[in-house]
Design an enzyme around this catalytic site. Structure first.
Site, short mmCIF file in Angstrom:
data_model
loop_
_atom_site.label_atom_id
_atom_site.label_comp_id
_atom_site.label_asym_id
_atom_site.label_seq_id
_atom_site.Cartn_x
_atom_site.Cartn_y
_atom_site.Cartn_z
N ARG A 1 40.70 -8.78 57.99
CA ARG A 1 41.45 -9.84 57.31
C ARG A 1 42.79 -10.02 58.02
O ARG A 1 43.15 -9.25 58.90
CB ARG A 1 41.61 -9.57 55.80
N GLY A 2 43.49 -11.08 57.60
CA GLY A 2 44.70 -11.46 58.33
C GLY A 2 44.31 -12.56 59.32
O GLY A 2 43.34 -12.41 60.07
N ALA A 3 45.07 -13.66 59.30
CA ALA A 3 44.62 -14.87 60.01
C ALA A 3 44.25 -14.64 61.49
O ALA A 3 43.13 -14.97 61.90
CB ALA A 3 45.68 -15.95 59.86
N ASN B 1 50.73 -18.83 53.00
CA ASN B 1 50.63 -17.39 53.27
C ASN B 1 50.21 -16.72 51.96
O ASN B 1 50.05 -17.39 50.93
CB ASN B 1 51.97 -16.84 53.79
N ASP C 1 49.10 -18.04 57.22
CA ASP C 1 47.66 -18.32 57.38
C ASP C 1 47.41 -19.72 57.90
O ASP C 1 46.41 -19.97 58.57
CB ASP C 1 46.94 -18.11 56.05
N ARG D 1 35.99 -18.00 55.02
CA ARG D 1 37.28 -18.07 54.31
C ARG D 1 37.95 -19.40 54.68
O ARG D 1 37.98 -19.77 55.85
CB ARG D 1 38.17 -16.88 54.67
N GLN E 1 47.68 -5.48 50.00
CA GLN E 1 47.77 -5.31 51.46
C GLN E 1 49.08 -4.63 51.86
O GLN E 1 49.14 -3.90 52.85
CB GLN E 1 47.65 -6.66 52.17
O1 MRU Z 1 43.86 -12.38 52.38
P1 MRU Z 1 44.36 -11.81 53.66
O2 MRU Z 1 44.64 -10.35 53.62
O3 MRU Z 1 43.52 -12.23 54.85
O4 MRU Z 1 45.77 -12.55 53.84
C1 MRU Z 1 46.59 -12.21 54.93
C2 MRU Z 1 47.90 -12.86 54.92
O5 MRU Z 1 48.22 -13.66 54.06
C3 MRU Z 1 48.79 -12.58 56.08
O6 MRU Z 1 50.12 -12.55 55.69
C4 MRU Z 1 48.59 -13.67 57.12
O7 MRU Z 1 47.24 -13.80 57.44
C5 MRU Z 1 49.35 -13.43 58.35
S1 MRU Z 1 48.63 -12.17 59.32
C6 MRU Z 1 49.45 -11.98 60.74
#
Ligand code: MRU
Length: 353
Positions: free
Chosen positions: A51-53, A254, A244, A94, A203
């Protein structure tokens, strides 16, 4: 993890398969999942093993190759038709992180542009996925270093508040918001990180603190609702978060809770920075109203482990992201420099891909 540097790489191409750090098991267990098939990769994105963009984008790029590898035809047109289906499968995992769609489009485009046999296209797809992976790491280093330029000059050692996890685990490595933190730490400019726990998936509590502990970065965990109080007490010098999806006007989606954090930062006159690669900017969207916001299973709110927290009959709403308006963002830190949200289009001037 690289044992000599403690550097974390959440997505690795290894032994002809994709190795993912299983982020659902951190911090208690540091384990890898080995993925050979595209459908398993899609499932790993959906269930937040990865996870994380930016990390989702890198994983999806490899997913496109895994899907291509499974296609059994030597007919180019038939191959491309089936590859479109692979893209659809991965794209349905997603909705908010635009890096997913950015990576899928880049992989599809390269497939159409590659001349030669189907085997040639497959090889080019693997090479491209590996490039996306390597480029994201370099991008994070550049974001970290560009962030140094905007750190307040005083105090000498800063306390930075961050939300969610925008670290190595959320990218190819090093991180965006946490990349700025890492660079500040390396340069002796960091006193401490305050990490929001980030309800409901935690997270911040589980991942950001884990990353900091690996490298000896001083970290203090707070619950999301404590941020305003900490700012009022003068404990926070600046806020840096990831993103994101960023619309052309700088409105930024985000992790849920980012918007309220930006408002309280503004109320306390504390700079609020977004750190993100250009692949997170969606120039096709005029503003943040057009950003699709993922709604996740209400179980994430009402259940902790196997314990149900609420009485029966309650209704739930579980948006996973919110949109912070551009006018409460001090600036956006990218690999091409730091831009006030209103001048984001200038970041494209050096953009090559
Ligand atoms: O739902 P997630 O854990 O995928 O969400 C992640 C975030 O919102 C992060 O802050 C975002 O992706 C930036 S990651 C460098």
């Amino acid at each position: 993890m690289n044992s000599t540097t403690n550097q974390v790489y959440p997505v690795i191409w290894h032994n002809n398969s994709v190795s993912l750090i299983d982020q659902t098991r951190l911090p208690n267990e540091y384990a890898f999942v080995e993925i050979h098939r595209c459908s398993d990769l899609a499932q790993a994105i959906k269930t937040m093993i990865v996870r994380g963009a930016p990390a989702i984008g890198v994983a999806a790029a490899y997913g496109m190759y895994l899907g291509a590898r499974e296609i059994e035809t030597s007919d180019r047109n038939e191959f491309l038709k089936q590859l479109e289906k692979v893209a659809q499968l991965l794209g349905a995992t997603r909705p908010t992180a635009v890096n997913l769609f950015w990576a899928i489009s880049r992989m599809l485009r390269i497939a159409y542009e590659t001349l030669g046999t189907v085997e040639d296209i497959k090889q080019t797809l693997l090479n491209t996925a590996r490039s996306i992976n390597a480029e994201d790491l370099q991008t994070c280093y550049a974001i970290g270093d560009n962030g140094l330029a905007v750190l307040p000059k005083t105090p000498e050692k800063l306390t930075i508040l961050t939300h969610c996890n925008a670290g190595a685990l959320a990218t190819a490595g090093y991180g965006t918001a946490l990349g700025v933190v890492r660079s500040a730490f390396r340069e002796g400019r960091l006193a401490r990180v305050f990490a929001d726990e980030t309800r409901p998936r935690l997270q911040g509590a589980k991942l950001t603190t884990w990353e900091c502990i690996q490298e000896g970065i001083p970290v203090t965990l707070i619950t999301d609702s404590m941020a305003a109080h900490c700012m009022k007490q003068g404990l926070i010098d600046l806020v840096v978060v990831g993103a994101d999806r960023i619309a052309a006007n700088g409105d930024t989606a985000n992790k849920i809770g980012t918007y309220s954090l930006a408002l309280v930062a503004q109320a306390h006159n504390i700079p609020f920075y977004v750190a993100a690669p250009l692949s997170t900017i969606d120039f096709s969207l005029v503003d943040g109203n057009e950003i699709p916001i993922e709604e996740r299973n209400p179980e994430e709110i009402y259940q902790v482990g196997s314990t149900i927290l609420t009485p029966g009959g309650v209704e739930f709403y579980n948006p996973a992201f919110d949109v912070t308006p551009a006018d409460v963002i001090t600036a956006i830190i990218t690999e091409n420099g730091v831009f006030p949200p209103g001048e984001l289009t200038k970041s494209r001037l050096k953009q090559v891909v």
